[in-house]
Enzyme design. Structure first.
Site, mmCIF file in Angstrom:
data_model
loop_
_atom_site.group_PDB
_atom_site.id
_atom_site.type_symbol
_atom_site.label_atom_id
_atom_site.label_comp_id
_atom_site.label_asym_id
_atom_site.label_seq_id
_atom_site.Cartn_x
_atom_site.Cartn_y
_atom_site.Cartn_z
ATOM 1 N NE ARG A 115 -7.091 0.564 0.551
ATOM 2 C CZ ARG A 115 -7.061 -0.714 0.178
ATOM 3 N NH1 ARG A 115 -7.507 -1.649 0.998
ATOM 4 N NH2 ARG A 115 -6.597 -1.069 -1.005
ATOM 5 C CG ASP B 135 -10.907 -6.823 -0.992
ATOM 6 O OD1 ASP B 135 -11.456 -6.812 0.127
ATOM 7 O OD2 ASP B 135 -9.672 -6.866 -1.145
ATOM 8 C CG HIS C 155 -4.442 -10.996 1.208
ATOM 9 N ND1 HIS C 155 -3.377 -10.277 1.706
ATOM 10 C CD2 HIS C 155 -5.193 -10.113 0.493
ATOM 11 C CE1 HIS C 155 -3.485 -9.014 1.326
ATOM 12 N NE2 HIS C 155 -4.569 -8.897 0.588
ATOM 13 C CG HIS D 30 -1.984 -1.018 1.189
ATOM 14 N ND1 HIS D 30 -1.939 -2.144 1.983
ATOM 15 C CD2 HIS D 30 -3.113 -1.125 0.438
ATOM 16 C CE1 HIS D 30 -3.000 -2.896 1.733
ATOM 17 N NE2 HIS D 30 -3.718 -2.308 0.807
ATOM 18 C CD GLU E 265 -6.973 -8.558 3.093
ATOM 19 O OE1 GLU E 265 -6.271 -7.549 3.064
ATOM 20 O OE2 GLU E 265 -7.789 -8.832 2.197
#
Length: 390
Positions: free
Chosen positions: A45, A211, A315, A19, A265
């Site tokens: 995020r 998701d 995941h 990320h 996950e």
């Protein structure tokens, strides 16, 4: 042969903390999250700090100089845990003491660990131990786990562009859900409209999945699932927060029977997955081997799932999960995370951190016979050792 040294290193940018990307990457573009109830954290995020930890790299070096490498999301806090606490259980041990080392690390950290950051750190050490053992024995990790049960892996893509994933030969395309309960009926309709348009683009014989990244409640997830069934949604993933085992059980009862419920996950260890499997009854569990406890614990989690009739589709985690999936009958396919900023090209998931990382061709992936996990640290990536324990 004994283990001589453990080193915990950090890096900024693309790596195990995938990320931690530049702006305009699809993976951070308006994703529904538990923080989306607050408008100021809805668009990204990174706005609420998903990338604050960064990547942790663990090196475990044997007496002969052979080095095993494991990675996770834990950054400098994880490096402290490895150097100041976990290293004592690794250094001086035999390279084959993998199970004993895991047990000691887990039990020694119970009073402040059990899940989260501590398990991420334990996972990285465990993966480094498997990589080291494979290199010393000159065998790929999948050979240490009993050998492959198939010649190649079939992959689905997690992506911002399922239409491109279809062209590239993947089984299906998993999209991030963009709107959560705080955005009301209008947001729900926008989610379904996006699915409708994508189904129109890819046609009927291609998996599409959502998701939800822990963003929903049972009521919203139920409404979403039934509305999405019209467009043949393959599965609804991680609709609720990980600790709502009761909610997952209720959601499974309410969802269309033709739609799969998947999650896991952000779950850790066999103990968390036991609760999830017995109470939540997911069709597929998705442990992340970089987070859930490493290969040592994933073996136990997978056996639990098999006994409960659930599939195990880990995941992300690239080679660290590929070497496991190819050895298990109840892991019939695997995830490939499209890390190209626009999700239009197949690139290695952990680039630029790791070299020699295999990628799927035509949606299928073959693992080489290279010892260990078959990857190397990129010498051009700047690594920093923030702590030591000498």
């Amino acid at each position: 042969m004994k283990i001589r040294q453990v080193r915990a290193l950090t890096v900024t940018g693309g790596g195990a903390d995938y990320h931690d990307q530049a702006e305009d990457h699809w993976i951070d573009d308006h994703v529904a999250t538990p923080m989306a109830k607050y408008p100021e954290y809805r668009a990204s995020r990174q706005a609420f700090g998903i990338n604050v930890l960064g990547t942790l790299v663990v090196e475990v070096e044997a007496e002969d100089g052979t080095v095993g490498v494991g990675v996770t999301t834990a950054g400098e806090p994880g490096a402290y845990i490895v150097e100041k606490h976990l290293a004592r259980f690794v250094e001086g041990a035999s390279v084959t003491d993998v199970e004993k080392i895991w047990d000691q690390m887990f039990n020694a950290t119970l009073y402040y660990g059990r899940k989260g950051l501590v398990l991420n750190a334990i996972s990285a050490v465990d993966l480094a131990l498997y990589d080291l053992l494979g290199k010393i024995r000159q065998e790929p990790v999948y050979a240490l786990l009993g050998g492959p049960v198939r010649d190649e892996l079939q992959c689905y893509a997690t992506t911002g562009r399922p239409d491109v994933a279809k062209e590239l030969g993947f089984l299906g395309g998993k999209m991030t859900l963009q709107h959560g309960p705080a955005e009301g009926v209008e947001g729900l309709h926008a989610n379904i409209e996006r699915l409708r348009k994508m189904r129109e683009q890819v046609g009927p014989d291609f998996w599409l999945m959502f998701d939800c990244w822990m963003a929903l409640d049972v009521e919203y997830a139920t409404r979403l699932a039934h509305a999405a069934a019209e467009y043949d949604l393959k599965w609804l993933e991680e609709a609720l927060i990980p600790d709502d085992y009761w909610g997952y059980g209720e959601l499974r009862r309410r969802m269309p029977s033709t739609m799969l419920m998947t999650t896991g996950e952000h779950e850790h260890t066999r103990y968390g997955f036991r609760l999830l499997l017995e109470m939540g009854r997911p069709d597929i569990i998705q442990p992340d081997v970089n987070w859930c406890g490493g290969i040592t614990e994933l073996i136990k989690i997978s056996a639990l799932a098999d006994a409960h009739g659930a599939m195990v589709v880990p995941h992300g985690s690239s080679v660290y999960s590929y070497h496991f999936v190819i050895t298990r009958h109840n892991s019939p396919f695997t995830e490939f995370l499209m890390m190209h900023p626009q999700a239009t090209e197949v690139v290695p998931m952990f680039s630029p951190l790791l070299l020699d990382e295999p990628v799927p061709v035509g949606g299928r992936l073959r693992l080489p016979e290279t010892p260990g996990f078959g990857v190397r640290l990129n010498p051009e990536v700047e690594l920093r050792r923030p702590y030591d324990h000498d």
